[in-house]
Scaffold this motif. Structure first.
Motif, PDB file in Angstrom:
ATOM      1  N   THR A 191     -12.012  21.174   8.313  1.00  0.00           N
ATOM      2  CA  THR A 191     -12.951  20.312   7.598  1.00  0.00           C
ATOM      3  C   THR A 191     -12.163  19.134   7.041  1.00  0.00           C
ATOM      4  OG1 THR A 191     -14.380  22.169   6.996  1.00  0.00           O
ATOM      5  CG2 THR A 191     -14.608  20.137   5.718  1.00  0.00           C
ATOM      6  N   ALA A 192     -12.496  17.946   7.503  1.00  0.00           N
ATOM      7  CA  ALA A 192     -11.716  16.758   7.158  1.00  0.00           C
ATOM      8  C   ALA A 192     -12.544  15.775   6.350  1.00  0.00           C
ATOM      9  CB  ALA A 192     -11.210  16.077   8.430  1.00  0.00           C
ATOM     10  N   LEU A 193     -11.871  15.098   5.433  1.00  0.00           N
ATOM     11  CA  LEU A 193     -12.462  13.962   4.730  1.00  0.00           C
ATOM     12  C   LEU A 193     -11.624  12.734   5.061  1.00  0.00           C
ATOM     13  CD1 LEU A 193     -13.991  13.665   1.246  1.00  0.00           C
ATOM     14  CD2 LEU A 193     -12.197  12.049   1.897  1.00  0.00           C
TER      15      LEU A 193
ATOM     16  N   LEU B  60      -7.166  15.901   4.546  1.00  0.00           N
ATOM     17  CA  LEU B  60      -7.495  14.656   3.845  1.00  0.00           C
ATOM     18  C   LEU B  60      -6.778  13.508   4.538  1.00  0.00           C
ATOM     19  CD1 LEU B  60      -8.559  12.955   1.438  1.00  0.00           C
ATOM     20  CD2 LEU B  60      -6.469  13.629   0.207  1.00  0.00           C
ATOM     21  N   ILE B  61      -7.542  12.501   4.969  1.00  0.00           N
ATOM     22  CA  ILE B  61      -6.945  11.325   5.600  1.00  0.00           C
ATOM     23  C   ILE B  61      -7.197  10.119   4.710  1.00  0.00           C
ATOM     24  CG2 ILE B  61      -6.922   9.794   7.605  1.00  0.00           C
ATOM     25  CD1 ILE B  61      -7.565  12.133   9.357  1.00  0.00           C
ATOM     26  N   ASN B  62      -6.129   9.634   4.087  1.00  0.00           N
ATOM     27  CA  ASN B  62      -6.198   8.462   3.219  1.00  0.00           C
ATOM     28  C   ASN B  62      -6.002   7.203   4.060  1.00  0.00           C
ATOM     29  OD1 ASN B  62      -6.583   9.636   0.592  1.00  0.00           O
ATOM     30  ND2 ASN B  62      -4.490  10.409   0.715  1.00  0.00           N
TER      31      ASN B  62
ATOM     32  N   LEU C 277      -2.897  13.209   5.492  1.00  0.00           N
ATOM     33  CA  LEU C 277      -2.352  12.145   6.327  1.00  0.00           C
ATOM     34  C   LEU C 277      -2.578  10.824   5.619  1.00  0.00           C
ATOM     35  CD1 LEU C 277      -1.078  11.215   9.040  1.00  0.00           C
ATOM     36  CD2 LEU C 277      -3.423  10.954   9.910  1.00  0.00           C
ATOM     37  N   ASN C 278      -1.490  10.155   5.246  1.00  0.00           N
ATOM     38  CA  ASN C 278      -1.580   8.828   4.634  1.00  0.00           C
ATOM     39  C   ASN C 278      -1.324   7.770   5.696  1.00  0.00           C
ATOM     40  OD1 ASN C 278      -2.042   9.907   2.101  1.00  0.00           O
ATOM     41  ND2 ASN C 278       0.100   9.795   1.466  1.00  0.00           N
ATOM     42  N   VAL C 279      -2.219   6.807   5.782  1.00  0.00           N
ATOM     43  CA  VAL C 279      -2.059   5.716   6.738  1.00  0.00           C
ATOM     44  C   VAL C 279      -1.246   4.618   6.084  1.00  0.00           C
ATOM     45  CG1 VAL C 279      -3.221   3.999   8.159  1.00  0.00           C
ATOM     46  CG2 VAL C 279      -4.214   6.286   7.899  1.00  0.00           C
ATOM     47  N   LEU C 280      -0.029   4.408   6.552  1.00  0.00           N
ATOM     48  CA  LEU C 280       0.860   3.386   6.022  1.00  0.00           C
ATOM     49  C   LEU C 280       0.874   2.189   6.977  1.00  0.00           C
ATOM     50  CD1 LEU C 280       3.790   5.624   4.742  1.00  0.00           C
ATOM     51  CD2 LEU C 280       1.654   5.053   3.617  1.00  0.00           C
ATOM     52  N   SER C 281       1.996   1.503   7.061  1.00  0.00           N
ATOM     53  CA  SER C 281       2.129   0.345   7.938  1.00  0.00           C
ATOM     54  C   SER C 281       3.601   0.035   8.105  1.00  0.00           C
ATOM     55  CB  SER C 281       1.418  -0.880   7.341  1.00  0.00           C
ATOM     56  OG  SER C 281       1.776  -2.070   8.048  1.00  0.00           O
ATOM     57  N   ALA C 282       3.969  -0.448   9.294  1.00  0.00           N
ATOM     58  CA  ALA C 282       5.343  -0.892   9.509  1.00  0.00           C
ATOM     59  C   ALA C 282       5.712  -2.023   8.567  1.00  0.00           C
ATOM     60  CB  ALA C 282       5.520  -1.336  10.963  1.00  0.00           C
TER      61      ALA C 282
END
Length: 248
Positions: free
Chosen positions: A7-9, A73-75, A124-129
């Motif tokens: 179950t993902a948010l 949890l995907i931020n 999972l945190n979405v970052l950036s190069a």
């Protein structure tokens, strides 16, 4: 982390990478809470759409109560237009830090107990190069993503005891409409192959999450991290000298 049956948010699912995360999680057999500040803009059949403003603590707390069965949890949601640190609008700089750092932290603090009750799960945190190679014109965003990288590494240590996998997805350029509009307005043409397709990047990140990776890097992300062993570098976005076809 097995996604089939999870179950993902996902935050920020009204467009771009967040939309593709939600769609592909459903395809992989997960239940999905698709969140956005404006839920009326979310069009993802099969997902449970939830209003969520990650910069509003009461909204975050309400989401944690509503989605008490979450184990992923995907931020992803973030304000990106911070401008430069020295000359930019200070309110915009605060907004970009508020969403990328404090917003992600608020979500983690609210959902860490939820994840613990549900067996540990994953974040999972979405970052950036851009966190590792700053970008002139939007150094505020780079600084915020650098802070979020530190946040990710910190909470990974803190949540290890409850069995929560904390991963960072660090892509280079993502071919969202926001990036396309920015490039057109600035007269920038990106090098061939340097802009990733959002759907492909979402799949790549989810594959990494399922494999238990703690840092998931595309080619540009890996190249950016490699620069940390040498002098600091900026990602060069020079205006095109002559019209050329853009990467998509």
């Amino acid at each position: 982390m097995k996604l089939n049956g999870a179950t993902a948010l996902v935050t920020g699912t009204n467009r771009g990478l967040g939309h593709h995360f939600a769609v592909q999680l459903l395809q992989r057999g997960a239940k999905v809470y698709a969140t956005a500040r404006r839920p009326e803009l979310v069009d993802i059949p099969g997902a449970e759409v939830v209003r969520l403003d990650i910069t509003d603590q009461s909204s975050v707390d309400a989401a944690a109560v509503l989605a008490g069965d979450v184990d992923v949890l995907i931020n992803n949601a973030a304000f990106t237009a911070g401008g430069n640190l020295v000359t930019g609008d200070l309110d915009a700089i605060r907004m970009v830090m508020d969403s990328n750092y404090y917003g992600a932290l608020a979500m983690i603090r609210a959902f860490a107990p939820v994840l613990a009750r549900n067996g540990g799960g994953a974040i999972l945190n979405v970052l950036s190069a851009a966190a590792w190679t700053t970008v002139d014109g939007n150094t505020a965003y780079s600084a915020a993503k650098s802070a979020e990288w530190g946040l990710t590494n910190g909470v990974r240590v803190e949540l290890a005891g409850q069995g929560t996998l904390v991963a960072a997805f660090v892509p280079g350029l993502i071919g969202t409409q926001t990036l396309i509009d920015y490039a057109e307005n600035a007269g920038i043409v990106f090098p061939e192959g340097s802009v990733g397709d959002p759907a492909e990047l979402a799949g790549f990140a989810l594959d990494g999450l399922e494999a238990g990776e703690i840092e998931i890097l595309d080619r540009l992300g890996a190249e950016a991290k490699a620069t940390l062993s040498g002098p600091p570098r900026a990602f060069d976005l020079e205006p095109a000298e002559a019209p050329r076809s853009t990467a998509s």
